[in-house]
Design an enzyme around this catalytic site. Sequence first.
Site, PDB file in Angstrom:
ATOM      1  N   TYR B  36      22.147   6.207 -30.599  1.00 29.60           N
ATOM      2  CA  TYR B  36      22.964   5.051 -30.972  1.00 29.60           C
ATOM      3  C   TYR B  36      24.241   5.611 -31.617  1.00 29.60           C
ATOM      4  O   TYR B  36      24.697   6.689 -31.250  1.00 29.60           O
ATOM      5  CB  TYR B  36      22.112   4.159 -31.894  1.00 29.60           C
ATOM      6  N   LYS B  91       5.700  -8.492  -9.344  1.00 33.89           N
ATOM      7  CA  LYS B  91       6.548  -7.610  -8.522  1.00 33.89           C
ATOM      8  C   LYS B  91       7.023  -6.428  -9.349  1.00 33.89           C
ATOM      9  O   LYS B  91       7.086  -5.295  -8.876  1.00 33.89           O
ATOM     10  CB  LYS B  91       7.777  -8.377  -8.016  1.00 33.89           C
TER      11      LYS B  91
END
Lengths: 381, 381
Positions: B36, B91
Amino acid sequence: MRYSKKSIELHRQARGKIEIRSKVSLKTKEDMSLAYTPGVAAVCMEIARDKQNSYILTNRGSQVAIVSDGTAILGLGDLGPEAAMPVMEGKSIIFKEFAGIDAIPLCINSTDIDDIVKFCKLIEPSFAGINLEDISSPRCFEILEQLEKELSIPVFHDDQDGTAIVTLAAVINACRVTGRELGDLHVVVNGAGAAGIAIARLLIHAQVKEVVLVDTQGSLYDGRQGMNPIKQEIAERSNKLKHNGDLQSALEGADVFVGVSVGNIVTEEMVAGMNPSPFIFAMANPTPEIMPEAAFRAGACIVGTGRSDMANQVNNALVFPGLFKGLLQTGIKKITPEMKIAVADAIAGSIVPTADNLMPTTFDKQVVDNIVKALSGMASK
Amino acid sequence: MRYSKKSIELHRQARGKIEIRSKVSLKTKEDMSLAYTPGVAAVCMEIARDKQNSYILTNRGSQVAIVSDGTAILGLGDLGPEAAMPVMEGKSIIFKEFAGIDAIPLCINSTDIDDIVKFCKLIEPSFAGINLEDISSPRCFEILEQLEKELSIPVFHDDQDGTAIVTLAAVINACRVTGRELGDLHVVVNGAGAAGIAIARLLIHAQVKEVVLVDTQGSLYDGRQGMNPIKQEIAERSNKLKHNGDLQSALEGADVFVGVSVGNIVTEEMVAGMNPSPFIFAMANPTPEIMPEAAFRAGACIVGTGRSDMANQVNNALVFPGLFKGLLQTGIKKITPEMKIAVADAIAGSIVPTADNLMPTTFDKQVVDNIVKALSGMASK
């Protein structure tokens, strides 16, 4: 920058920072029949019967969208949506690590207000909340306002309210360390972008004695020409003495400097002109408005910056994980100013502060718990 | 249904099927500075310098969006976007398990063609490909066509081309088992939705001798009144003898029945009226157009269905993991009919077929590898 090369190398090796994992087994035909067809049909029908079931039968209940157009990335400005992705993936892993929230980065290909609002409305069925990130001012205000009206899931703009909340927490703890009261403070906020505006709004709401917001043209005051409607609103609600000079003169007689602007624009002389023993929060990234050593030399008693490698980092990563965890647990839809103050209090209360250890760290799990508790208290009222 | 209760219970306990995981450590201040701020700024600048870097410095390179409006969920119809989510999560875990792809379910709140196209254009910077799912016909054709023109990442509509490819693979293996040739087959496809249209198109492209597409009004033929433009196109390119009767008369003299319609509409008598030893692919879910026992009694020599609990499941989960893995590895942007045939051949070639073991299973990792190899061959041409 010290971390640049190492950070690029880390990102290259890991190929980014996030991935999808399955929470169920998918090793046998039976697994397949339960997680997918034909079993999944019954799950779909349960949700069709009552949409609220999507919060318990899919991951929606802990799923937040991080939406950005890449126009205000860190202090770097408008680098476009692709370049915003590393920041959003960083937020995502912070969300997961500290709050167990699954945050999906969605960096989008338009800077148009209507497009961004429309986009968030389109994705609403898949998420429990939306975290706007790095969308430039003043568009971000209208976007947030419209979304708060039109969505039935909570929306939060981290650059506004995340920064405002953590700044208020820092000011609260500076008061605790020095025995002062918010109601006695005269605060100058430099920088009237998303963060500066939100900080000014929240400090006004927190009953700070005087707030003066300063942009590159000087102080915002009622009657100044050529301001956008957001600045006009702040001008009317702040700066009771109608100060109309530059930053240096605005600081004369102030108790607190809050910088969300650019590096190196505050001098020792300017700090010396403030009231005795001021608080200096110089949060420009990567270079603070004034370096801590200089601020202390000029008489400051508390100094914080935005940097992780300096003392007293004022970092909105203290806010968003706990805040969203609280919103998701309580079902709160709209974040009120009272809630923001309660969250700031919760963060401030997570540490017994000292002048050089003012703020809890992001690694302190207590912070998230305290924020969730505070929001639970608000929700039950 | 046998799996309904167990499936609902599984989803409730796991609270959906997907989650986000971090690919990097986030335990120390140093980790934070690299993943970060401040380190991430350098990563953003690398991408701003060259957007292609987003494929290697973020997860974009293995990230696919699963976009649905929930209008054609399984065989259940229009249940809305919330109710589509369990299928899309299914999926997603199949993508991850079999191809290592991170697929993000995005179920959206509009059925408008322009909205869906716009949405996909907006998310393009965050993804390497888009998998459209369960969007009803005929809107799905225009959406896919527009997106193929306007996006620079590959777009695939599973209900069209996934089903068409796996059906062609099944027909190819039925030919191998029985010593027949595609070029000698007269095929009747019943059901003119997304799947039926795409199957007809692909069979025509694969040089099948005769294709007749049948909808609830009977056979599609050039000159039939009141057809939408998609049906008109198929009518012109198929049914050379201009058959204009119902399904029963269409089947007279046919070698293959492909059903993507509704349960129990094919009788033993209809199968008996086909050419000797026909192939029957009765893929309606959950109830096939004719049950396998009945089809065999009436003279069928090969029977397949869409069900995992019957022999010869013809399942598009055999297609999309490998297909996207291939697209992402090769950088192919547009999936041509030749590629679809190559993928069908790759699936068919992953098993030495017999009459009651016609298709490889989704658990056979060889299938994905073979598809990737086939697409790599196409890309290098």
